[in-house]
Design a protein around this motif. Structure first.
Motif, short mmCIF file in Angstrom:
data_model
loop_
_atom_site.label_atom_id
_atom_site.label_comp_id
_atom_site.label_asym_id
_atom_site.label_seq_id
_atom_site.Cartn_x
_atom_site.Cartn_y
_atom_site.Cartn_z
N GLN A 102 0.83 -1.20 0.00
CA GLN A 102 0.00 0.00 0.00
C GLN A 102 0.87 1.26 0.00
OE1 GLN A 102 -3.59 0.20 -0.02
NE2 GLN A 102 -2.92 2.26 -0.62
N GLU A 103 1.92 1.26 0.81
CA GLU A 103 2.81 2.41 0.86
C GLU A 103 3.55 2.60 -0.46
OE1 GLU A 103 6.88 3.82 3.20
OE2 GLU A 103 5.68 2.17 4.01
N ILE A 104 3.99 1.51 -1.05
CA ILE A 104 4.70 1.60 -2.33
C ILE A 104 3.76 2.13 -3.41
CG2 ILE A 104 5.84 0.27 -4.14
CD1 ILE A 104 6.64 -1.72 -1.87
N ALA A 105 2.54 1.59 -3.46
CA ALA A 105 1.57 2.03 -4.47
C ALA A 105 1.22 3.50 -4.30
CB ALA A 105 0.32 1.16 -4.40
N ALA A 106 1.07 3.93 -3.04
CA ALA A 106 0.74 5.34 -2.79
C ALA A 106 1.89 6.23 -3.24
CB ALA A 106 0.46 5.54 -1.30
N ARG A 107 3.12 5.84 -2.99
CA ARG A 107 4.26 6.65 -3.39
C ARG A 107 4.37 6.70 -4.92
NH1 ARG A 107 10.07 7.48 -0.83
NH2 ARG A 107 8.98 6.85 1.09
N ALA A 108 3.99 5.61 -5.57
CA ALA A 108 4.03 5.56 -7.03
C ALA A 108 2.81 6.21 -7.66
CB ALA A 108 4.13 4.11 -7.50
N ASP A 109 1.81 6.56 -6.82
CA ASP A 109 0.56 7.17 -7.28
C ASP A 109 -0.20 6.23 -8.23
OD1 ASP A 109 -1.39 9.13 -7.32
OD2 ASP A 109 -0.51 10.20 -9.01
N VAL A 110 -0.27 4.96 -7.82
CA VAL A 110 -1.06 3.97 -8.58
C VAL A 110 -1.97 3.24 -7.60
CG1 VAL A 110 0.80 3.68 -10.27
CG2 VAL A 110 0.62 2.09 -8.34
N GLY A 111 -2.96 2.56 -8.12
CA GLY A 111 -3.88 1.81 -7.27
C GLY A 111 -3.22 0.59 -6.65
N PHE A 112 -3.71 0.20 -5.48
CA PHE A 112 -3.14 -0.94 -4.77
C PHE A 112 -3.15 -2.20 -5.64
CE2 PHE A 112 -3.82 -4.75 -2.19
CZ PHE A 112 -2.73 -4.69 -1.33
N THR A 140 -3.14 -2.47 -8.76
CA THR A 140 -2.29 -2.36 -9.94
C THR A 140 -0.94 -3.02 -9.71
OG1 THR A 140 -3.36 -0.26 -10.50
CG2 THR A 140 -1.23 -0.70 -11.53
N PHE A 141 -0.49 -3.03 -8.47
CA PHE A 141 0.82 -3.63 -8.17
C PHE A 141 0.90 -5.04 -8.73
CE2 PHE A 141 3.46 -6.35 -5.58
CZ PHE A 141 4.62 -5.62 -5.42
N TYR A 142 -0.15 -5.82 -8.55
CA TYR A 142 -0.11 -7.23 -8.91
C TYR A 142 -0.23 -7.45 -10.42
CZ TYR A 142 -0.37 -8.09 -3.94
OH TYR A 142 -0.09 -8.12 -2.59
N ASN A 143 -0.49 -6.41 -11.16
CA ASN A 143 -0.43 -6.52 -12.61
C ASN A 143 1.01 -6.51 -13.12
OD1 ASN A 143 -3.24 -6.51 -12.83
ND2 ASN A 143 -3.33 -4.27 -12.99
N HIS A 144 1.95 -6.16 -12.24
CA HIS A 144 3.34 -6.02 -12.67
C HIS A 144 4.31 -6.88 -11.88
CE1 HIS A 144 2.37 -2.49 -15.18
NE2 HIS A 144 1.47 -2.23 -14.24
#
Length: 227
Positions: free
Chosen positions: A59-69, A71-75
């Motif tokens: 969640q912290e990584i996604a927020a810093r990247a300004d993407v949805g939570f 979305t992380f698992y798409n990559h």
């Protein structure tokens, strides 16, 4: 009877236009996907440079990247996959940067000396890269990208030309990589000057087989400018 231009309005023309539109849409999707992946990697690089730790939540990584939570698992499947990619990305950038600065230098001994000394300069001009190298670089010395393959390439060129004398290139790579990371570690506590980079470069050249006088002369030559 229809003229030659009339055929452009037929089914084949419509199919071609649809295909072009589909390709353009696919290209836009791939560009967006690449930007999102790079945003996640950039966020992970920032975290590694700041803390050296991988304990940040997704969640912290996604927020810093300004993407949805989600979305992380798409990559990436796991955080470890992301942080490995972040280290590889930083070290690849580091390798490309040194390559661009030393590409016109023919002598492998001079390339090595310049790379060591420039790495110490990069601690001030590119702190994120050198922080990641210092904190996370050791396990990646023998990786397929970044610092390792470039240093191994230059070591093997130096040995083939007779400039360096050693038996095992991978052992030599481990010695050089460990010395470089150790120098960055020392710099993080003592704020070393340019003389430390020259001294380290000289010691590495002597370790690789150059005579003391020549190693000293090469290690104190004027450096090319960083971009």
């Amino acid at each position: 009877m229809p003229n030659q231009l009339d055929t452009t309005d037929g089914p084949a023309s419509a199919s071609g236009a649809a295909g072009a539109a589909g390709a353009a849409g696919a290209n836009r999707f791939e560009r967006r996907r690449a930007r999102t992946r790079q945003a996640l990697i950039a966020a992970a690089r920032q975290i590694l440079a700041e803390t050296g730790e991988t304990s940040a939540s997704i969640q912290e990584i996604a927020a810093r990247a300004d993407v949805g939570f989600g979305t992380f698992y798409n990559h990436f499947e796991t955080k470890n996959d992301l942080f490995d990619a972040a280290v590889a990305d930083a070290l690849e950038e580091y390798g490309q940067l040194l390559d661009s600065v030393t590409e016109r230098i023919d002598d492998p001994a001079t390339v090595f000396a310049a790379s060591v000394r420039l790495t110490l300069r990069l601690a001030a001009s590119h702190p994120e890269i050198t922080q990641i190298l210092r904190l996370r670089g050791l396990p990646h010395i023998n990786a397929a990208t970044g610092l390792g393959p470039r240093a191994l390439r230059d070591l093997e060129i130096g040995r083939a030309s007779g400039r360096f004398t050693f038996d095992d290139p991978l052992v030599a790579l481990s010695a050089v990589g460990g010395a470089l990371i150790g120098l960055l570690q020392l710099n993080s506590t003592r704020d070393l000057g340019a003389g430390a980079g020259e001294h380290m470069a000289e010691m590495i050249l002597r370790m690789l087989g150059l005579p003391a006088d020549e190693a000293h002369e090469i290690a104190t030559r004027p450096l090319p400018d960083l971009p």
